[in-house]
Design a protein around this motif. Structure first.
Motif, short mmCIF file in Angstrom:
data_model
loop_
_atom_site.label_atom_id
_atom_site.label_comp_id
_atom_site.label_asym_id
_atom_site.label_seq_id
_atom_site.Cartn_x
_atom_site.Cartn_y
_atom_site.Cartn_z
N PHE A 10 134.29 -4.26 96.36
CA PHE A 10 135.02 -4.18 97.63
C PHE A 10 136.01 -5.34 97.75
CE2 PHE A 10 135.37 -6.08 101.83
CZ PHE A 10 135.95 -5.06 102.57
N ILE A 11 135.55 -6.55 97.46
CA ILE A 11 136.42 -7.74 97.54
C ILE A 11 137.62 -7.56 96.62
CG2 ILE A 11 136.55 -10.23 97.12
CD1 ILE A 11 134.82 -9.50 99.58
N GLU A 12 137.36 -7.11 95.41
CA GLU A 12 138.44 -6.89 94.44
C GLU A 12 139.44 -5.84 94.93
OE1 GLU A 12 138.61 -4.84 90.09
OE2 GLU A 12 137.06 -6.38 90.36
N LYS A 13 138.94 -4.71 95.42
CA LYS A 13 139.81 -3.64 95.90
C LYS A 13 140.56 -4.06 97.16
CE LYS A 13 139.12 -0.68 92.70
NZ LYS A 13 140.21 -0.37 91.78
N PHE A 14 139.92 -4.83 98.02
CA PHE A 14 140.58 -5.34 99.22
C PHE A 14 141.79 -6.18 98.81
CE2 PHE A 14 141.52 -8.16 102.68
CZ PHE A 14 141.26 -7.43 103.83
N ASN A 15 141.58 -7.07 97.87
CA ASN A 15 142.67 -7.93 97.40
C ASN A 15 143.79 -7.16 96.71
OD1 ASN A 15 141.39 -10.16 98.48
ND2 ASN A 15 140.41 -10.73 96.57
N GLU A 16 143.47 -5.98 96.22
CA GLU A 16 144.48 -5.11 95.60
C GLU A 16 145.14 -4.18 96.61
OE1 GLU A 16 142.30 -3.10 92.50
OE2 GLU A 16 142.14 -4.93 91.29
N GLY A 17 144.66 -4.22 97.87
CA GLY A 17 145.22 -3.36 98.91
C GLY A 17 144.75 -1.92 98.84
N GLU A 18 143.63 -1.69 98.19
CA GLU A 18 143.07 -0.34 98.04
C GLU A 18 142.03 -0.11 99.14
OE1 GLU A 18 144.17 1.87 95.90
OE2 GLU A 18 145.53 0.48 94.90
N PHE A 19 142.51 0.07 100.38
CA PHE A 19 141.62 0.08 101.54
C PHE A 19 140.77 1.33 101.65
CE2 PHE A 19 145.26 -2.69 102.68
CZ PHE A 19 144.57 -3.88 102.51
N TYR A 20 141.25 2.46 101.19
CA TYR A 20 140.42 3.67 101.20
C TYR A 20 139.23 3.49 100.26
CZ TYR A 20 139.02 8.53 101.36
OH TYR A 20 138.29 9.68 101.53
N GLU A 21 139.48 2.94 99.09
CA GLU A 21 138.40 2.69 98.13
C GLU A 21 137.43 1.64 98.67
OE1 GLU A 21 139.78 2.06 94.11
OE2 GLU A 21 141.34 3.56 94.39
#
Length: 124
Positions: A10-21
């Motif tokens: 989640f932290i990784e995807k948040f930082n990538e802007g992948e909010f749905y994921e």
């Protein structure tokens, strides 16, 4: 502390802007304990950001408010995350939301909103 793999993803995807994921990742572990308001707050933050990306300002406002309400009881640090920083970020996002319920997708994509890079202190 050993954190769930989904939380770290989640932290990784948040930082990538992948909010749905982000939502999908945290929902998996939140479903195991729906009383965990920290996870629920982080879920709602990511859903708010997703709404924001697509111009649903009313939905973003609602989710940001809920996220703030849930996360405010977990500061200053929880699960290795600086919750106070996250709360400031939510306030910054709310402050720049146009006073409308929705905007066109193209307008939403063209807007500049605050950014936040999450970091988990694994020594906590």
């Amino acid at each position: 502390m050993g954190y769930p793999v989904q939380y770290l993803q989640f932290i990784e995807k948040f930082n990538e802007g992948e909010f749905y994921e982000c939502h999908d990742l945290l929902e998996d572990i939140w479903m195991e304990d729906k009383t965990d308001k920290f996870l629920q707050g982080m879920l709602q933050l990511s859903v708010g950001l997703y709404h924001l990306e697509y111009g649903n300002l009313k939905g973003a406002r609602w989710m940001f408010g809920n996220a703030r309400k849930y996360l405010s009881r977990y500061g200053p640090v929880h699960w290795g995350l600086d919750v106070e920083e996250v709360l400031r970020y939510i306030e910054d996002c709310e402050a720049v939301l146009p006073d409308r319920d929705a905007i066109p997708y193209a307008e939403a994509k063209a807007m500049t909103f605050p950014s936040l890079r999450l970091h988990v202190d694994t020594s906590c």
